[in-house]
Design an enzyme around this catalytic site. Structure first.
Site, PDB file in Angstrom:
ATOM      1  CG  ASP A 116      -2.254   0.618   0.949  1.00  0.00           C
ATOM      2  OD1 ASP A 116      -2.241   1.833   0.733  1.00  0.00           O
ATOM      3  OD2 ASP A 116      -3.292  -0.066   0.948  1.00  0.00           O
ATOM      4  CG  HIS A 161      -5.363   3.359   1.054  1.00  0.00           C
ATOM      5  ND1 HIS A 161      -4.827   2.340   0.315  1.00  0.00           N
ATOM      6  CD2 HIS A 161      -6.687   3.229   0.951  1.00  0.00           C
ATOM      7  CE1 HIS A 161      -5.793   1.634  -0.219  1.00  0.00           C
ATOM      8  NE2 HIS A 161      -6.937   2.149   0.147  1.00  0.00           N
ATOM      9  CB  SER A 176      -9.900   0.558  -0.053  1.00  0.00           C
ATOM     10  OG  SER A 176      -9.018   0.878  -1.041  1.00  0.00           O
TER      11      SER A 176
END
Ligand SMILES: *[C@@H]1O[C@H](CO)[C@@H](O)[C@H](O)[C@H]1NC(C)=O
Length: 884
Positions: free
Chosen positions: A197, A235, A407
């Protein structure tokens, strides 16, 4: 002499393996990946020296692949040839030239060109997070508390009661259902999940205790620790928190709160294919799960998949990761639902090596951003209907309340897998897929998207096999007996009306697609299954060669012998690409455990517009499953060249190792910052449970079957149309000649030379193959050398063509040549193909379709030709245009 070389190589390899990845300097150096043939005469160093490159290290975890580099070159437009690739071309030319045959130089060239199996230049590209942007939390709904669970289990995390995905007070039937497992002490101990990520905040008090530094790396800034640095690098941290946020007094808890997480940072800047490949294998002996919430753009018009090296890394992961049990790759299905995007247009999510996870919201509804397709395996809970995911955020003591999208669905699934592996660490990557298929829970039973498949399971393009449920999954895992090794059976490709596509994606032959559709069939027999040691079906992949002036108009579906239909491609209103499907691979998990014996039918249709049309050239399918006899299990190898029709060779063959090189950047575009792709209001995303994913698809009554034209010199009695999978197209010379005719015609004089050269070296290699068990690599596909000998755009295309389905920009640039591809029909080679039509049999196989719900017809008549989603494609493309 030989021995010492071997020892040296081993030593070198050992020392390389023991160290961390070297820092890359893309600003001052050009990087390449060189696959070295260890059995060749020329050592790696000799090859490097001859090519003028320096060896950096082994390329990730790929054996015999080496990252090499040279000082950066200025590629002017006039002399746009890459120095290193040109050097290889020259070496190959010398190796093959009679002029040099006796000279020292010729000798060296021959040895080096045998030793270099593959060489490609590494370009940087940007992968796209499936992340929500930071949005105003004005409309958050406060969920009622999960106070009881917190008190019983002494959970002091202050935001735990907001984590509805763990305990849902409003809709108790909709949650990951893991708290009962915690009570039994199942909390993920001993399992490591790698978040590939944009970093992972290991300084967060919620993650520090569970951070696994040795499995972490930063491939963007080339440092050991995956520190989030950009303003929106939150994220990976949020996803990590969902899995392994500690049970303490910070924010909430992770699903597997005693498991460990590693961070591999790749999304915070452009990255080369080999670094992406390495990231998917990073620390893969220790880490069990790789959670990936990113991919190609979800804009409803992209069609992209992993390049050769990345595919290789995924295969390496499932074959060799975790001591051979295989890495568990979890991929987010994609957030492009509103753009009419489908996860079968994304080569990561439709890979058989990944578990594809889509979203369902806290009410159990399908949020409109979540992508549907036949590769969806399960859904997990995420944002929508006014609620989000609460999880750890970047910072010492921070909590995020606006996380979501697919996600966030993928890490919720990864967390459940971590729980299962903590009690059954010996389960392999396919066991995890089987457990998904078997234990996912049907939600919204009245949703018309549900269908019953041939073995009585429910399947939906929106929900896959259903919602992943912690208790169900882990309980089943505790009892699970591991599946036998993987088997596969690649069917021989069928060419429709002599359809061909070469490495330039130039096409000949094929039959014009109509609104009513074309069908073609393939026969699977008991004998074929037995011959290939194939017992039980799991995935199916279908590769199609289709030309079309508007790709989004084309629909593709597959119907099994038992009448179960998989929609592989439904209309995509935003997809105006004129590149068709040049050997694109779709996949479906809907036929899991189905008996594959009998006739499989593909149907290809379009909107029947006169100005937007195309041809169906051919197709093939591969059945994946488990072996009958584990003793005879084989190891799958990723082919370098996959996109030609007829295929140059197949996997069951001892494939010639093909050398390719990529001259120009295969992708010069920068993907927009991924946060652009999840609708800003994804938490507010309206959900539904009363619409089929692909309304309007499946109108099959008028479909016209095409007669599959038999290929010359068909040697096989067992498959109706074509040779058995084991007999490659190049099994004899006359076969080659016949099949190469298209190639001569399409490319003209220069290409004629290429083909002759190819033929020459092919013959040589065949002769060689008879004499030696292993085939020297250097001269198998001489085309790249030939291409390199020419300059200008042609050679660029030649190189780009090896990169197949990868890149839209390149596709656009070369669209012209593709358009010309069909012209040779005028020369009379294929003039007879229409004779094969047989109107009498039109529609005949289609009466077997049984799984189109009746109300669809009603819906169809209300909204003719409406695709999934609404809005016009200009809008979609505008949205895509000037990001960041
Ligand atoms: C969660 O698991 C329990 C068993 O511990 C079960 O009774 C319950 O129905 C499950 N809830 C959901 C939403 O599946």
């Amino acid at each position: 002499m030989r021995l010492s070389k071997l020892v040296l190589a081993l030593l070198l390899q050992q020392s390389v393996l023991a160290s961390r990845p070297a820092k890359r300097h893309y600003d001052t150096h050009d990087y390449y990946v060189l696959e070295h043939n260890p059995s060749a005469d020329a050592s790696l160093d000799e090859c490097a020296q001859t090519l003028g490159v320096e060896v950096v290290e082994q390329a990730g975890e790929l054996q015999n692949h080496w990252l090499v580099r040279t000082t950066k070159q200025q590629l002017s437009s006039r002399d746009s040839q890459d120095r290193v690739l040109r050097a290889l071309d020259a070496i190959r030319a010398r190796a093959q030239s009679p002029t040099y045959s006796r000279s020292e130089d010729g000798h060296l060239s021959r040895r080096v060109s045998y030793a270099v199996k593959y060489l490609s230049r590494q370009e940087l590209r940007q992968r796209v997070k499936r992340a929500p942007p930071p949005i105003s939390p004005g409309s958050l709904i406060d969920a009622p508390t999960a106070q009881e669970v917190a008190e019983q289990q002494q959970i002091l995390d202050p935001e735990f009661t907001k984590q509805w995905h763990l305990v849902n007070d409003d809709y108790p039937q909709h949650m990951m259902n893991v708290s009962a497992l915690w009570e039994k002490g199942i909390t993920g101990k001993g399992v490591i999940t790698t978040l590939v990520d944009d970093g992972l905040d290991y300084n967060s008090d919620d993650l520090a205790a569970n951070f696994y530094a040795p499995g972490s790396h930063d491939y963007n800034d080339h440092t050991d620790l995956p520190t989030p640095k950009l303003f929106d690098d939150h994220h990976g941290t949020r996803c990590a928190g969902q899995i392994a946020a500690a049970k303490n007094d910070v924010c909430g808890v992770g699903i597997a709160y005693d498991s460990k997480v590693a961070g591999v940072r790749i999304l915070s800047g452009p990255i080369s294919d080999i670094d992406e490949a390495a990231s998917l294998n990073f620390g893969y002996q220790e880490a069990a799960i790789f959670s990936c919430s990113w991919g190609p753009p979800d804009d409803g018009r992209s069609m992209e998949g992993p390049g050769y090296l990345i595919k290789k890394a995924m295969v390496n992961g499932i074959q060799n990761g975790r001591g051979g049990l295989g890495s568990v790759f979890v991929f987010a299905s994609g957030n492009g639902g509103r753009n009419g995007d489908q996860c079968n247009f994304d080569g990561y999510t439709n890979s058989i090596y990944s578990i594809t996870v889509a979203s369902v919201d806290f009410k159990g509804l399908h949020p409109d951003y979540s992508e549907a397709c036949a590769a969806n395996m399960v859904v997990a809970y995420s944002s929508g209907s006014g609620n989000y995911i609460t999880t750890t955020d970047v910072g010492k003591n921070k909590c995020a309340h606006t996380h979501g999208g697919t996600s966030a669905a993928a890490p919720n699934a990864a967390g459940v897998f971590a729980l299962a592996l903590s009690v059954r660490p010996e389960l392999n990557w396919r066991d995890m897929q089987h457990l998904c298929v078997q234990t996912a829970v049907k939600i919204n039973p009245d949703d018309p998207d549900w269908e019953t498949n041939a073995v009585g399971r429910h399947y939906s393009y929106k929900y896959g096999y259903g919602a992943l449920n912690g208790v169900e999954f882990v309980n089943a895992a505790m009892e699970w007996e591991s599946v036998k090794p993987q088997a596969w059976l690649e069917m021989p490709a069928i060419q429709i009306a002599d359809g061909t596509m070469d490495i330039f994606q130039s096409a000949t032959g094929g039959e014009t697609i109509t609104q009513d559709g074309l069908t073609s069939t393939m026969q699977m027999t008991e004998d074929l299954l037995e011959e290939h040691n194939f017992e039980a079906l799991e995935h199916i992949t279908v590769k199609v060669w289709i030309t079309h002036t508007r790709r989004g108009d084309v629909e593709v579906e597959l119907v099994s012998p038992n009448g179960v239909k998989s929609i592989l491609a439904a209309k995509r209103h935003g997809d105006g690409a004129n590149t068709g499907y040049p050997g694109w691979t779709f996949s479906t998990v809907k036929h899991w455990d189905e008996d594959p014996v009998g006739e499989w039918t593909i149907r290809v249709s379009d909107q029947g517009k006169e100005d937007q049309s195309g041809k169906f050239l051919g197709w093939t399918m591969t059945f994946w499953g488990s072996v009958i006899d584990p003793q005879q299990a084989k190891t799958y190898d990723v082919p370098v060249l996959e996109a030609t029709l007829p295929p140059l060779y197949d996997n069951n063959d001892e494939s010639p190792s093909t050398t390719t090189s990529t001259l120009e950047p295969t992708s010069s575009k920068q993907y927009p910052k991924p946060t652009e792709h999840l609708p800003g209001d994804h938490g507010e995303a309206p959900g539904e449970s009363d619409k089929p994913a692909f309304p309007g698809s499946g109108d099959t009554d008028a479909t016209k079957p095409v007669d599959d034209v038999e290929l010359p010199a068909d040697p096989s009695p067992s498959a109706t149309h074509t040779p058995t999978p084991d007999e490659g197209w190049f099994s004899d010379l006359s076969n080659l000649m016949t099949n190469q005719v298209w190639f001569f015609v399409a490319l003209g004089a220069v290409a004629l030379f290429a083909a002759l050269a190819g033929l020459f070296f092919w013959r040589r290699s065949v002769r060689r193959r008879k004499n030696y068990t292993s085939l020297p690599a250097g001269d198998d596909v001489a085309m790249s050398s030939v291409g390199g000998a020419r300059s200008g755009p042609r050679s660029k295309e030649l190189y780009a063509a090896f990169d197949e389905e990868d890149d839209e920009d390149a596709d656009e640039e070369t669209g012209l040549r593709r358009g010309l591809g069909e012209s040779p029909a005028g020369l009379g080679f294929h003039s007879g193909f229409l004779d094969d039509d047989d109107p009498a049999s039109a529609g005949a196989p289609l009466t077997k379709y049984k799984d189109v719900p009746d109300h669809r017809d009603a819906e169809r008549s209300q909204s003719p030709a409406s695709g999934s989603g609404s809005g016009d494609w200009e809008h979609a493309s505008q949205e895509h245009a000037p990001h960041s």
